[in-house]
Motif scaffolding. Structure first.
Motif, mmCIF file in Angstrom:
data_model
loop_
_atom_site.group_PDB
_atom_site.id
_atom_site.type_symbol
_atom_site.label_atom_id
_atom_site.label_comp_id
_atom_site.label_asym_id
_atom_site.label_seq_id
_atom_site.Cartn_x
_atom_site.Cartn_y
_atom_site.Cartn_z
ATOM 1 N N MET A 25 -0.004 -5.614 17.686
ATOM 2 C CA MET A 25 1.241 -6.389 17.628
ATOM 3 C C MET A 25 2.184 -5.782 16.610
ATOM 4 S SD MET A 25 -0.663 -9.745 16.124
ATOM 5 C CE MET A 25 -2.238 -9.511 15.300
ATOM 6 N N GLY A 26 1.962 -4.482 16.336
ATOM 7 C CA GLY A 26 2.814 -3.801 15.374
ATOM 8 C C GLY A 26 2.150 -3.645 14.027
ATOM 9 N N ARG B 189 1.272 5.633 13.448
ATOM 10 C CA ARG B 189 0.616 4.785 14.440
ATOM 11 C C ARG B 189 0.702 5.399 15.833
ATOM 12 N NH1 ARG B 189 3.922 0.772 13.283
ATOM 13 N NH2 ARG B 189 3.862 0.317 15.488
ATOM 14 N N LYS C 54 6.942 3.196 22.063
ATOM 15 C CA LYS C 54 7.885 2.152 21.669
ATOM 16 C C LYS C 54 9.276 2.717 21.346
ATOM 17 C CE LYS C 54 4.329 -1.090 20.169
ATOM 18 N NZ LYS C 54 3.607 -1.726 19.033
ATOM 19 N N TYR D 6 4.620 -4.840 27.686
ATOM 20 C CA TYR D 6 4.260 -6.122 27.077
ATOM 21 C C TYR D 6 3.931 -7.101 28.204
ATOM 22 C CZ TYR D 6 6.554 -3.925 23.080
ATOM 23 O OH TYR D 6 6.898 -3.053 22.086
ATOM 24 N N MET E 108 9.569 -11.852 18.652
ATOM 25 C CA MET E 108 10.704 -11.400 19.468
ATOM 26 C C MET E 108 10.399 -11.523 20.959
ATOM 27 S SD MET E 108 13.164 -10.851 17.417
ATOM 28 C CE MET E 108 14.306 -10.286 18.669
ATOM 29 N N LEU F 87 1.762 -6.661 22.096
ATOM 30 C CA LEU F 87 2.362 -7.954 21.775
ATOM 31 C C LEU F 87 3.705 -7.735 21.094
ATOM 32 C CD1 LEU F 87 -0.522 -9.008 22.317
ATOM 33 C CD2 LEU F 87 -0.248 -10.503 20.344
ATOM 34 N N GLY G 28 5.174 -9.019 18.767
ATOM 35 C CA GLY G 28 5.014 -9.854 17.574
ATOM 36 C C GLY G 28 3.874 -10.834 17.761
ATOM 37 N N PHE H 204 2.244 -12.754 14.367
ATOM 38 C CA PHE H 204 2.489 -13.586 13.180
ATOM 39 C C PHE H 204 1.609 -14.827 13.150
ATOM 40 C CE2 PHE H 204 6.784 -11.849 14.528
ATOM 41 C CZ PHE H 204 6.641 -10.677 13.814
ATOM 42 N N PRO I 251 9.185 1.669 14.735
ATOM 43 C CA PRO I 251 8.760 0.430 15.395
ATOM 44 C C PRO I 251 7.466 -0.145 14.814
ATOM 45 C CG PRO I 251 9.173 2.170 17.005
ATOM 46 C CD PRO I 251 9.136 2.815 15.654
ATOM 47 N N GLN I 252 7.405 -1.469 14.780
ATOM 48 C CA GLN I 252 6.116 -2.126 14.551
ATOM 49 C C GLN I 252 5.692 -2.731 15.888
ATOM 50 O OE1 GLN I 252 5.685 -4.420 10.895
ATOM 51 N NE2 GLN I 252 6.857 -2.917 9.742
ATOM 52 N N CYS I 253 6.020 -3.998 16.142
ATOM 53 C CA CYS I 253 5.655 -4.525 17.471
ATOM 54 C C CYS I 253 6.436 -3.818 18.553
ATOM 55 C CB CYS I 253 5.832 -6.040 17.543
ATOM 56 S SG CYS I 253 7.449 -6.630 18.096
ATOM 57 N N GLY I 254 7.639 -3.361 18.231
ATOM 58 C CA GLY I 254 8.400 -2.514 19.144
ATOM 59 C C GLY I 254 9.292 -3.255 20.122
ATOM 60 N N TYR I 255 9.161 -4.576 20.168
ATOM 61 C CA TYR I 255 9.830 -5.335 21.217
ATOM 62 C C TYR I 255 11.347 -5.240 21.128
ATOM 63 C CZ TYR I 255 10.540 -9.128 24.568
ATOM 64 O OH TYR I 255 10.909 -9.876 25.664
ATOM 65 N N CYS I 256 11.884 -5.260 19.906
ATOM 66 C CA CYS I 256 13.345 -5.210 19.739
ATOM 67 C C CYS I 256 13.885 -3.788 19.751
ATOM 68 C CB CYS I 256 13.755 -5.889 18.425
ATOM 69 S SG CYS I 256 13.333 -4.908 16.948
ATOM 70 N N ARG J 207 12.013 -9.186 13.887
ATOM 71 C CA ARG J 207 11.158 -10.108 13.137
ATOM 72 C C ARG J 207 10.081 -9.363 12.348
ATOM 73 N NH1 ARG J 207 11.143 -14.686 11.081
ATOM 74 N NH2 ARG J 207 9.618 -15.946 12.194
ATOM 75 N N CYS J 208 9.731 -8.149 12.776
ATOM 76 C CA CYS J 208 8.739 -7.380 12.012
ATOM 77 C C CYS J 208 9.330 -6.852 10.709
ATOM 78 C CB CYS J 208 8.209 -6.202 12.830
ATOM 79 S SG CYS J 208 7.308 -6.680 14.309
#
Lengths: 730, 152
Positions: A72-73, A206, A212, A219, A359, A407, A409, A411, B95-100, B133-134
């Protein structure tokens, strides 16, 4: 302004250089860059031969590592791969990561030990298993080669994917099939001494980053299954309200509408399972479903919960702080000392409900067929998604297949199978006999999330002749659904009753107060609220006794070596000062959670009119060991932003029993222009300590900022969000 | 209603209501899923695409309004994923979760296309609609500066 900009620019560069071995403008290709994961890591064909559940070796040198945890990042996918590759001893560039199969995990008696990804525990808890999987595979490869070559295993070396004994040499993959059958008398020991590591601790990019950057990473929300239909769902805006009626005829002729369904909570079981009364519109596209749902006339019975509001919660909290609670630690002597003391510091604190707002809005796709069920759920535990869907459908989990995805996000909000949305999708797919994707709007996501409980506390301390506390009284409370006593590791007073300071007499109480607002874990459960309460009170106690707040902590923690390591590092790196002109200030805080101590030093400026700017935050953490400093520092930067956002700008507002700020216009969290400089440092105490890194850097940030605001303005902040306080000064 | 949209240089004929947001046409009709839904209210930037080279929130654009315009999504930003912003994002490890991040990258690419070497304030202004949000904001800034060095 220009001067600040220049220094910020320089600062970010140097911070990143320290963080990842990456110098901007001097890009040095690292071996890590070639390791990667596919954009669809659950579909990647695994080339080669399985040595054990975690590991597949191919003759072209490719090492495929199966990752039981979610990504999830937080870098979990890379962490798993690193830990196995460390012991296996293979070229990092040849490593590929794929998600492990949750169905296989359950079928084979929890073959991967744990699939859940929570509590910052992946490395702390799983490193013995994962390093063992790598070491055991390596020794089996050596044994297989030894038998084939007629030598002893001790004479075979295994290094960077190559087996060697004298003049003989072979790639690992040549002996993969034989190794899978080898039985060892004894499993090999793993490398516990970080000085022996060649890969762990060096800092790897990573594996999931490339996918990404081009839109290819998949997702759960991106799932598309042939024949799939889409559902938009609305549960009662006041959680646990009852669905009275709806008029499906009003929308049946809307374009694309297939069906309107009602979903019902299990009678008498609020929250268990977490399926609420709801209406669902199923259509040929999600947009058609959503627009039709918006026009659907629905009547709800909200019940008494409709009378609640943020104001009422505050009043209820204030009243309860005056009433005796459940004892966490009873000490009448502490109360006597406080009652008799010449100098007592007392303060009340309060923090509102917060929401995860990942997000990726919450969603799930389920395809129920006669002989199998497929699930795509953005959950932090894919094996739980299997069990949850099996439970909802009343079928054997062995026929349920979850497909792990990235995922958007987590949290802490996606535990336990991904909330009621996965049950909704299962139920609708069963009824419609088609694959169904359920997607909640952002508004639904916020309104129906399981929220971080609202917290409040009253703390009193008797200050002795040296200006240090001799006794402390604390009474903490939270509002948790059905008066839950524990959520994850947290209780209402977790982080308060276990504050680390050497205060001789301590009395701790707590209340669990009921709410209809669903409650759940949330990144750094408990500590995310109480870290603020404890550490602002420390600032108040220290100043009341004439101590500098940082020196106070040194005095009160002097027998605790790891706390001293973190605080000394913070003092050195942050350049902590108390002589800044009015309108500028520095504040510190330190909180332990998930086995890791983290401390923050914030520098703020506040204009006379009260405009706050958080200039800089230095964060130091001690997780004991760190297998990937690069990812750890990403998490420290991220957690800093996450908690600063809640404390400064957040807070769910409740009116008429419902959450009213349900999108990013009104729940408007931290954006780039308010993001301070962040400098991160690891101070590793080693030994037997293995703490987590996904969460602990967040909790010390809000109190550090609040304490800095006090230093700058003399205004004491005892509640969040900061934005609701008048910070102006003359 | 049949509409003809030009996305990443390819013409797509789609049958949608004319007021359908471009985001949902891109995702559910055309099948390009790199562009994300985050808020549906132009407040998070996850759905950012380029329309005739300008950054736009695709959740707020009606499909009929972009007929005849050149629409670019993250999948069409570069033929091989090597747009300088994408290269920089990988170097910095943004990126972390990468969604944004599709939205972040599209906003950053549009900024650099009009301002070769943006100032701190120009970066913050151009990126203020993109929520993460990350908390990758500092790396996004570093990525934009690195992309500026690489030259867009």
């Amino acid at each position: 302004m220009n001067a600040i900009n220049v220094s910020r620019r320089f600062f970010i560069q140097s911070t990143l250089a320290a963080g990842g071995g990456l110098m901007l403008g001097f890009h040095l290709p690292t071996s890590a860059e070639a390791a990667y994961t596919d954009a669809k890591p659950w579909k990647t064909p695994e080339k080669g031969i399985e040595v054990n559940a975690w590991l597949v070796l191919d003759t072209d040198g490719t090492v495929t590592i199966r990752v039981p945890h979610t990504e999830m990042g937080q870098g979990g996918m890379t962490s798993v791969a690193l830990m196995i590759a460390e012991e296996l001893d293979v070229e990092w560039t040849k490593v590929r990561a794929v998600f492990a199969d949750p169905n296989r995990h359950l079928r084979n008696g929890k073959e991967y030990k744990v699939m859940s990804t929570h509590g910052s525990q992946l490395v702390a808890l799983q490193h013995p298993h994962l390093m063992q999987a790598g070491a055991s595979a390596r020794e089996r490869l050596k044994e297989a080669a030894a038998q084939a070559w007629g030598v002893k295993r001790a004479d075979v070396t295994a290094k960077q994917g190559v087996l060697t004994a004298g003049a003989k040499s072979a790639a690992y993959a040549e002996f993969a099939a034989a190794a899978a059958k080898v039985v060892l008398d004894q499993e090999p020991a793993i490398k516990k001494d970080p000085s022996k590591w060649w890969l762990l601790g060096t800092g790897a990019m990573r594996l999931d980053i490339p996918a990404k950057t081009d839109g290819s990473a998949q997702y759960a929300i991106d799932t598309k299954v042939p024949g799939m239909v889409y559902a938009a769902v609305k549960a009662s805006p006041v959680p646990w309200g009852k669905l009275k009626s709806f008029n499906a005829d009003a929308i049946k002729n809307r374009p694309g509408v297939i069906a309107v369904h009602e979903l019902r909570a299990v009678a008498g079981k609020r929250g268990q399972p977490d399926l609420q009364d709801a209406v669902a519109v199923v259509a040929t596209s999600w947009w058609k479903a959503k627009t039709a749902l918006d026009m659907l006339p629905v009547e709800w019975d909200f019940g008494d919960a409709a009378n609640t509001s943020s104001k009422l919660y505050s009043e209820t909290a204030k009243k309860a702080l005056g009433e005796k609670g459940e004892m966490s630690k009873e000490d009448p002597k502490a109360l006597e000392v406080i009652a008799a003391s010449q100098k007592v510091v007392t303060a009340d604190y309060e923090r509102p409900f917060e929401t995860h707002a990942r997000m990726e809005p919450i969603n799930a796709t389920v395809h129920v067929q006669d002989d199998r069920v497929d699930v795509w759920s953005p959950t932090q535990d894919q094996s739980a998604a299997v069990l949850l869907v099996a439970d909802q459908l009343g079928i054997d989990p062995k026929n349920v297949y979850a497909h792990p995805m990235f995922l958007g996000g987590g949290f802490g909000g996606n535990g336990g199978g991904g909330t009621g949305v996965t049950r909704q999708a299962a139920e609708l797919s069963k009824r419609l006999k088609k694959p169904v994707k359920v997607l909640w709007t952002r508004e639904e996501d916020v309104a129906q999330d399981k929220q971080r409980p609202m917290s409040a506390a009253r703390l009193s301390a008797a200050i002795g002749p040296k200006g240090l506390p001799e006794a402390i009284f604390t009474r903490a409370l939270w509002f948790s659904q059905d008066k839950q006593n524990q959520i994850g590791p947290a209780t209402a007073d977790y982080g308060i009753r276990n504050m680390p300071y050497n205060i001789p007499l301590r009395h701790h109480e707590r209340h669990n107060l009921d709410t209809h607002i669903p409650s759940s874990t949330h990144r750094a459960p408990g500590a995310n609220q109480t870290g603020f309460i404890t550490e602002v009170f420390v600032d108040e106690m220290a100043r009341a006794g004439g101590w500098d707040p940082l020196e106070w902590r040194f005095e009160m923690l002097k027998d605790k070596a790891d706390w001293m390591l973190v605080l000394n590092t913070l003092k050195e790196k942050a350049g902590y000062r108390t002589d800044l002109p009015k309108g500028q200030g520095m504040g510190v805080a330190a909180v332990e959670c998930h086995g890791t101590i983290a401390a923050a030093c914030a520098t703020v400026s506040v204009t006379r009119r009260g405009v706050l700017r958080v200039e800089k935050i230095v964060v130091v953490a001690d997780p004991g060991h760190c297998i990937n400093p690069h990812a750890a520092k990403e998490q420290m930067e991220g957690a800093t932003c996450y908690e600063l956002g809640h404390a400064w700008l957040g807070g769910l507002n409740i009116e008429g029993g419902r959450i009213v700020n349900t999108n990013f216009d009104t729940y408007n969290l931290l954006r780039m222009e308010l993001m301070p400089e962040v400098e991160t440092h690891l101070a590793l105490s080693g030994g037997t300590k293995w703490g987590g890194m996904g969460e602990p850097a967040g909790p010390p940030v809000p109190p550090a900022v609040a304490n800095a605001i006090f230093a700058a303005t003399g205004k004491r902040i005892r509640s969040t969000p900061f934005k609701s306080h008048d910070l102006s000064w003359a | 209603m049949a509409l003809s949209l030009t996305i990443n240089g390819t013409t797509h004929n789609v049958d949608v209501e004319p007021e359908t947001p471009l985001l949902w046409v891109i995702r559910d009709e055309v099948g390009l899923t790199g562009t994300k839904y985050g808020c549906g209210a132009a407040r998070c930037g996850s759905c950012t695409v380029h329309v005739d080279g300008q950054p736009a929130k695709s959740c707020q654009l009606q499909a009929a309004s972009v007929v005849g315009k050149k629409i670019t999504t993250i999948e069409g930003l570069s033929p091989d994923g090597n747009h300088p912003v994408q290269v920089a994002w990988r170097e910095v490890g943004v990126p972390q979760c990468g969604y944004c991040q599709s939205g972040q990258i599209m906003s950053a690419a549009a900024l650099l296309a009009r301002t070769r070497n943006p100032s701190e304030n120009e970066i913050e202004q151009a990126m203020s609609d993109n929520l993460c949000r990350c908390g990758t904001y500092l790396r996004i800034k570093a990525g934009i500066r690195r992309a500026a060095q690489l030259g867009v």
